[in-house]
Design an enzyme around this catalytic site. Structure first.
Site, PDB file in Angstrom:
ATOM      1  N   GLY A 122       0.797  -1.397   0.045  1.00 49.91           N
ATOM      2  CA  GLY A 122      -0.129   0.136   0.015  1.00 49.91           C
ATOM      3  C   GLY A 122       1.026   1.257   0.015  1.00 49.91           C
ATOM      4  O   GLY A 122       0.414   2.443   0.629  1.00 49.91           O
ATOM      5  N   CYS A 163     -15.925   2.574 -23.291  1.00 47.37           N
ATOM      6  CA  CYS A 163     -15.008   2.249 -24.473  1.00 47.37           C
ATOM      7  C   CYS A 163     -15.493   1.040 -25.048  1.00 47.37           C
ATOM      8  O   CYS A 163     -16.576   1.443 -25.999  1.00 47.37           O
ATOM      9  CB  CYS A 163     -13.571   2.170 -23.821  1.00 47.37           C
ATOM     10  SG  CYS A 163     -12.068   2.178 -25.084  1.00 47.37           S
ATOM     11  N   LEU A 173      -8.209  -1.322   6.652  1.00 44.53           N
ATOM     12  CA  LEU A 173      -9.366  -0.514   6.618  1.00 44.53           C
ATOM     13  C   LEU A 173     -10.626  -0.922   5.937  1.00 44.53           C
ATOM     14  O   LEU A 173     -10.240  -1.649   4.963  1.00 44.53           O
ATOM     15  CB  LEU A 173      -8.760   0.964   6.004  1.00 44.53           C
ATOM     16  CG  LEU A 173      -7.746   1.576   6.492  1.00 44.53           C
ATOM     17  CD1 LEU A 173      -7.478   2.830   5.576  1.00 44.53           C
ATOM     18  CD2 LEU A 173      -7.952   2.155   7.951  1.00 44.53           C
ATOM     19  N   GLU A 208     -14.037   7.309 -15.737  1.00 43.76           N
ATOM     20  CA  GLU A 208     -13.713   6.852 -14.558  1.00 43.76           C
ATOM     21  C   GLU A 208     -12.472   7.283 -14.010  1.00 43.76           C
ATOM     22  O   GLU A 208     -12.153   7.451 -12.818  1.00 43.76           O
ATOM     23  CB  GLU A 208     -13.635   5.255 -14.425  1.00 43.76           C
ATOM     24  CG  GLU A 208     -12.479   4.760 -15.219  1.00 43.76           C
ATOM     25  CD  GLU A 208     -12.877   4.364 -16.675  1.00 43.76           C
ATOM     26  OE1 GLU A 208     -11.918   3.440 -17.295  1.00 43.76           O
ATOM     27  OE2 GLU A 208     -13.865   4.952 -16.971  1.00 43.76           O
ATOM     28  N   GLN A 250      13.116  -4.844  10.708  1.00 40.20           N
ATOM     29  CA  GLN A 250      14.692  -4.337  10.996  1.00 40.20           C
ATOM     30  C   GLN A 250      15.466  -4.962  10.121  1.00 40.20           C
ATOM     31  O   GLN A 250      16.478  -4.099   9.633  1.00 40.20           O
ATOM     32  CB  GLN A 250      14.901  -5.319  12.316  1.00 40.20           C
ATOM     33  CG  GLN A 250      14.022  -4.882  13.683  1.00 40.20           C
ATOM     34  CD  GLN A 250      14.673  -5.714  14.818  1.00 40.20           C
ATOM     35  OE1 GLN A 250      15.791  -5.960  14.822  1.00 40.20           O
ATOM     36  NE2 GLN A 250      13.666  -6.209  15.646  1.00 40.20           N
ATOM     37  N   GLN A 271     -18.874   0.225 -27.873  1.00 39.25           N
ATOM     38  CA  GLN A 271     -18.745  -0.396 -29.217  1.00 39.25           C
ATOM     39  C   GLN A 271     -19.688  -1.455 -29.210  1.00 39.25           C
ATOM     40  O   GLN A 271     -20.309  -2.018 -30.491  1.00 39.25           O
ATOM     41  CB  GLN A 271     -17.376  -0.711 -29.557  1.00 39.25           C
ATOM     42  CG  GLN A 271     -16.588   0.626 -29.798  1.00 39.25           C
ATOM     43  CD  GLN A 271     -15.126   0.286 -29.927  1.00 39.25           C
ATOM     44  OE1 GLN A 271     -14.751  -0.786 -30.132  1.00 39.25           O
ATOM     45  NE2 GLN A 271     -14.188   1.153 -29.795  1.00 39.25           N
ATOM     46  N   GLU A 275      16.642  -4.454  -9.879  1.00 40.24           N
ATOM     47  CA  GLU A 275      16.372  -3.487 -10.931  1.00 40.24           C
ATOM     48  C   GLU A 275      15.860  -1.988 -10.338  1.00 40.24           C
ATOM     49  O   GLU A 275      16.100  -1.159 -11.056  1.00 40.24           O
ATOM     50  CB  GLU A 275      15.246  -4.023 -11.620  1.00 40.24           C
ATOM     51  CG  GLU A 275      13.868  -4.191 -11.032  1.00 40.24           C
ATOM     52  CD  GLU A 275      13.511  -5.595 -10.450  1.00 40.24           C
ATOM     53  OE1 GLU A 275      12.448  -6.057 -10.421  1.00 40.24           O
ATOM     54  OE2 GLU A 275      14.702  -6.368 -10.208  1.00 40.24           O
ATOM     55  N   HIS A 303     -12.931   7.271 -21.064  1.00 44.63           N
ATOM     56  CA  HIS A 303     -12.950   6.682 -19.705  1.00 44.63           C
ATOM     57  C   HIS A 303     -13.239   7.690 -18.691  1.00 44.63           C
ATOM     58  O   HIS A 303     -12.336   8.200 -18.009  1.00 44.63           O
ATOM     59  CB  HIS A 303     -11.447   6.134 -19.492  1.00 44.63           C
ATOM     60  CG  HIS A 303     -11.337   4.649 -20.464  1.00 44.63           C
ATOM     61  ND1 HIS A 303     -11.540   3.620 -20.101  1.00 44.63           N
ATOM     62  CD2 HIS A 303     -10.768   4.818 -21.660  1.00 44.63           C
ATOM     63  CE1 HIS A 303     -11.241   3.073 -20.807  1.00 44.63           C
ATOM     64  NE2 HIS A 303     -10.823   3.247 -22.181  1.00 44.63           N
TER      65      HIS A 303
END
Length: 549
Positions: free
Chosen positions: A16, A380, A240, A523, A191, A384, A148, A521
């Site tokens: 998170g 989207c 939560l 959202e 630790q 269609q 990486e 989109h």
């Protein structure tokens, strides 16, 4: 000039960090500061645009057309600050930039190395816009110890040394596992994670510890002692019920105060958290409940539709109802008994996607919503599929389909009459963009914010309370405008078009209680304290439907 907060993670991923970063940004805003949040991802993909949703989850798109990590969605939803291309970078993009410079001769024949060339490129990225805000929050993806990620950790170490003392702090997020047999939280993984961090020259100023239970004083003191942080800067991050509790809970734990103390900012402005109390109250004290079915192809991983899920929650907040989302695999809806699976839902949402798999199920879902008068939102590909359904069952084109599913067919062998076509040319600002089917997949779609003009008096014009909008796109196929008149004669209304009138952006059914499909989109722009108008209205329609079921 900005102060910099670097957020790193240890022990395991997916703890998170993105949510903690977003919540901290919201808390700093609540105290009157301006913020910007950034994500530095160590993977070698140039961006997540070509990564499978099962692999990476949702791709979040910015106004300026960047395909980014889903954490940028958290940043926007919590702070309201629109993300930009410069707020997301990957190792792939960094190395690409370095190699492009080498090919141009920018390095004047020098041997290219991780230090200093790659780390300098990372530092240059971090500096972008540093004079625009009070705080710059930079989240490093992955965990300490990932090979990486080492160039990023080295870069932020160098960056903190180059800045004046006190301009940079480090927050480290780790896991405190609960061992049931021992009946206690274990601090040793944290630790060791901090030890690994310190071995590469970084020392945390604040510890954020994910835990299932509150951290007892004894364990908090142990963490402070062995990790060399003050006890009040050991912050518990408990599970939560709603992510929108995070700013309030982190404030109660003292995260924002610990950060300001680390920067030696005193006295600190008092936070105004009223809007977050209002959001939490709406989430925890709804006046009712609606059931929304999401008929998609990536339903096994909810993160694939993260922003849609959150936008529905925002629509619920606006209407003081709990939105209970249920996921239905689109392929399941291709069976003969499929309609029974949508009985009892108060709304149906068909999201975006790529490829032919599951599309017949999405078409069936659109037909069910149209015929049964159930509120429908198609996004989207979902728009269609609604257009294809109308072309087949209202217009009578039995083999209506999309070039996306037929692009390999030779002349004369097409399975579909394509009412959806591959967009090979469009206008972006003052530039004409051209694309071919065989082009590289990454970054070649219509990406970012584009304007649309709504029909006065249409449902969507009423929802938006205006006729000029700008929404974010991510697609390469469009509804063919040549079918517009025939479809409108059958009851479909194209109530939103591109400014030049060539590209249908929105379709609706005027004789339906609530049936809207959008090519963009919505959202991606919804926030808990500012729900997107389409989701607000869609959930409102679902509430009305719930009274009829």
């Amino acid at each position: 000039m900005a102060r910099f907060i670097f957020i790193t993670g240890g022990v395991v991923s997916s703890l998170g960090k993105g949510l903690a970063s977003a919540a901290l940004g919201a808390l700093l805003q609540a105290r009157g500061y301006s913020v910007r949040l950034r994500k530095l991802d160590p993977y070698l993909n140039v961006d997540p645009g070509t990564m499978s949703p099962f692999e990476h989850g949702e791709v979040f798109v910015t106004d300026d057309g960047a395909e980014t990590d889903l954490d940028l969605g958290h940043y926007e939803r919590f702070t309201g600050v629109a993300a930009r291309k410069t707020d997301s970078i990957s190792s792939g993009r960094i190395y690409q930039n370095v190699l492009d410079k080498e090919r141009r001769g920018d390095y004047l024949g020098k041997t290219i190395q991780v230090i200093p060339h790659v780390t300098n490129e990372i530092k240059d990225f971090i500096r972008i816009g540093e004079d625009e805000v009070d705080f710059m929050l930079c989240e490093i993806g992955g965990t300490v110890g990932d090979i990486e990620g080492l160039p990023f950790f080295e870069a932020i170490r160098q960056f903190s040394q180059e800045k004046p003392a006190g301009d940079c702090i480090f927050i480290h997020l780790t896991l405190l596992p609960w061992i049931a047999a021992a009946g206690e939280l274990k601090t040793k993984p944290t630790q060791h994670s901090v030890k690994e961090l310190r071995s590469i020259g970084l020392a945390p100023d604040v510890l954020v510890c994910r835990a299932q239970t509150p951290i007892p004083p004894k364990e908090r003191e142990k963490l402070a002692l062995f990790c060399n942080v003050r006890p009040e800067r050991v912050i518990a991050a408990l599970d939560l019920k709603s992510i929108y509790e995070a700013p309030l809970v982190y404030h109660e734990e003292g995260l924002d105060q610990a950060v300001l103390d680390a920067f030696r900012i005193s006295p600190a402005p008092r936070p105004d958290l009223r809007k977050w109390h209002d959001v939490a109250d709406a989430v925890h004290n709804p006046d009712g409940e609606v059931r929304i079915a999401i008929v998609g192809k990536y339903t096994q991983l909810e993160d694939a539709y993260k922003s849609i899920n959150e936008a529905l929650t925002h629509g619920g907040i606006a209407n003081r109802v709990k939105v209970r989302v249920e996921w239905i695999d689109a392929e399941v809806f291709e069976a003969d008994d499929a309609p029974a699976k949508l009985e009892g839902f108060h709304g149906i949402l068909v999201p975006g996607g790529f490829g032919e798999r599951g599309t017949e199920g999405k078409i069936n879902a659109a037909r069910f919503a149209r015929e049964r008068k159930v509120p429908y939102l198609g996004i989207c590909l979902g728009m269609q599929m609604a257009v294809i359904e109308a072309a087949r069952n209202l217009l009578g084109i039995e083999n209506a389909g999309s070039q996306e599913f037929d692009h390999e067919a030779k002349d004369g062998n097409a399975r579909f009459e394509p009412v959806i076509f591959h967009m090979s040319e469009w206008v972006e600002g003052n530039e004409t963009i051209k694309r071919e089917v065989g082009d590289d997949k990454g970054g070649t779609m219509r990406l970012g914010a584009y304007d649309a003009v709504l029909t006065p008096g249409s449902r969507v014009a009423e929802i938006y309370e205006g006729t000029d909008i700008a929404e974010r796109h991510r697609h390469r196929y469009e509804v063919d405008i040549k079918y517009r008149e025939r479809l409108e004669a059958c009851g479909v209304r194209f109530s939103g078009l591109s400014p030049d009138g060539r590209l249908p952006e929105i379709m609706e059914l005027p004789d339906h209680p609530w049936f809207v499909g959008v090519q963009f989109h919505p959202e991606l722009k919804s926030k808990p304290f500012d729900p997107h108008p389409l989701f607000r209205s869609f959930v409102e329609a679902a509430v009305r439907q719930s009274r009829l079921v």
